[in-house]
Motif scaffolding. Sequence first.
Motif, mmCIF file in Angstrom:
data_model
loop_
_atom_site.group_PDB
_atom_site.id
_atom_site.type_symbol
_atom_site.label_atom_id
_atom_site.label_comp_id
_atom_site.label_asym_id
_atom_site.label_seq_id
_atom_site.Cartn_x
_atom_site.Cartn_y
_atom_site.Cartn_z
ATOM 1 N N GLU A 228 0.835 -1.099 -0.200
ATOM 2 C CA GLU A 228 0.113 -0.066 0.090
ATOM 3 C C GLU A 228 0.779 1.221 0.016
ATOM 4 O OE1 GLU A 228 -3.253 1.583 3.152
ATOM 5 O OE2 GLU A 228 -3.659 -0.340 2.461
ATOM 6 N N ILE A 229 0.695 1.946 -0.938
ATOM 7 C CA ILE A 229 1.539 3.075 -0.919
ATOM 8 C C ILE A 229 0.645 4.578 -1.482
ATOM 9 C CG2 ILE A 229 2.028 2.390 -3.448
ATOM 10 C CD1 ILE A 229 4.719 4.126 -3.143
ATOM 11 N N GLU A 230 1.014 5.606 -0.996
ATOM 12 C CA GLU A 230 0.382 6.933 -1.687
ATOM 13 C C GLU A 230 1.199 7.520 -2.714
ATOM 14 O OE1 GLU A 230 -1.167 9.777 1.093
ATOM 15 O OE2 GLU A 230 -2.547 8.296 1.965
ATOM 16 N N ILE A 231 0.678 8.005 -3.638
ATOM 17 C CA ILE A 231 1.453 8.683 -4.831
ATOM 18 C C ILE A 231 0.878 9.933 -5.148
ATOM 19 C CG2 ILE A 231 2.534 6.375 -5.606
ATOM 20 C CD1 ILE A 231 0.511 6.803 -8.028
ATOM 21 N N PRO A 232 1.800 10.658 -5.918
ATOM 22 C CA PRO A 232 0.940 11.988 -6.371
ATOM 23 C C PRO A 232 0.050 11.668 -7.403
ATOM 24 C CG PRO A 232 3.243 12.304 -6.302
ATOM 25 C CD PRO A 232 2.969 10.914 -5.821
ATOM 26 N N ALA A 233 -1.016 12.453 -7.595
ATOM 27 C CA ALA A 233 -2.131 12.088 -8.606
ATOM 28 C C ALA A 233 -1.632 12.908 -9.758
ATOM 29 C CB ALA A 233 -3.456 12.623 -8.362
ATOM 30 N N SER A 234 -0.372 12.428 -10.464
ATOM 31 C CA SER A 234 -0.041 13.166 -11.746
ATOM 32 C C SER A 234 0.434 12.145 -12.607
ATOM 33 C CB SER A 234 1.303 14.276 -11.431
ATOM 34 O OG SER A 234 2.267 13.114 -10.507
ATOM 35 N N PRO A 235 0.397 12.269 -13.767
ATOM 36 C CA PRO A 235 0.702 11.705 -15.026
ATOM 37 C C PRO A 235 1.848 10.930 -14.975
ATOM 38 C CG PRO A 235 -0.265 13.658 -15.962
ATOM 39 C CD PRO A 235 -0.011 13.977 -14.460
ATOM 40 N N GLY A 236 2.257 9.762 -15.202
ATOM 41 C CA GLY A 236 3.450 9.092 -15.070
ATOM 42 C C GLY A 236 3.832 8.239 -14.033
ATOM 43 N N THR A 237 3.310 8.851 -12.852
ATOM 44 C CA THR A 237 3.716 8.259 -11.574
ATOM 45 C C THR A 237 3.218 6.816 -11.309
ATOM 46 O OG1 THR A 237 3.318 10.737 -10.741
ATOM 47 C CG2 THR A 237 3.588 8.622 -8.962
ATOM 48 N N LEU A 238 2.260 6.649 -11.583
ATOM 49 C CA LEU A 238 1.687 4.981 -11.523
ATOM 50 C C LEU A 238 2.496 4.200 -12.282
ATOM 51 C CD1 LEU A 238 -0.367 3.053 -10.209
ATOM 52 C CD2 LEU A 238 -1.583 3.421 -12.067
#
Length: 214
Positions: free
Chosen positions: A144-154
């Motif tokens: 489980e991880i939180e990431i910025p909701a920005s293109p390319g991060t996922l």
Amino acid sequence: MRVKDRMRRSLVSVAQSDTLDHALTTLKRFNIRHLPVVKGDHVVGIVSDRDVKKAAPSPFDYPTAEEFRAFTSAVSIKDIMTKEVITVAPLTPIEEAASLMSQKRIGALPVVQEGRLIGMLTETDVLGVITEMMGATQTGSRIEIEIPASPGTLTEVMGIVEAQQVEIASLVTLPAREGARRLVILRLRTINPDPVVRALEARGYPQVVGEFVH
């Protein structure tokens, strides 16, 4: 995935003229909680186990089983059924059906095609889909991880995982509680998530939670 892929095609239904006693017996016999009410092959209502329990008196109110059955045999399905039935089509996306069930707080949806009843989708069927989508039916690891909701991060996160020679069994993203971030839940086909956790942390992803799950 569509409703047709998960709906139950083996239907158990009742008619408006059937009795409360018949509904009680049918629900128990088939171990189900919802009965579509049909006229021919068209849905005209639906009866749930809650409707039946609400309409049926306590057996303790009657001295004998015969008297209890006499009462339940005098009540017709037409008197207790829900007449405004919410239905879905077989090609409805499964997530839309799940959202509809949640919004309307209902446990089953008759599946109708050209006015004809062809199946039933229940909350149990939907939960089964969610369980599979989350990869919970397989042994492995969960991250489980939180990431910025920005293109390319996922895409970057997936690349980091695959660089560790670990296969991703499932991936789900949800809005995070705060800010413009997303919560990512990964199910991995490995019993040891530590190398992936370290690789993610090394790339600047904080608070990565990894665990082995059965």
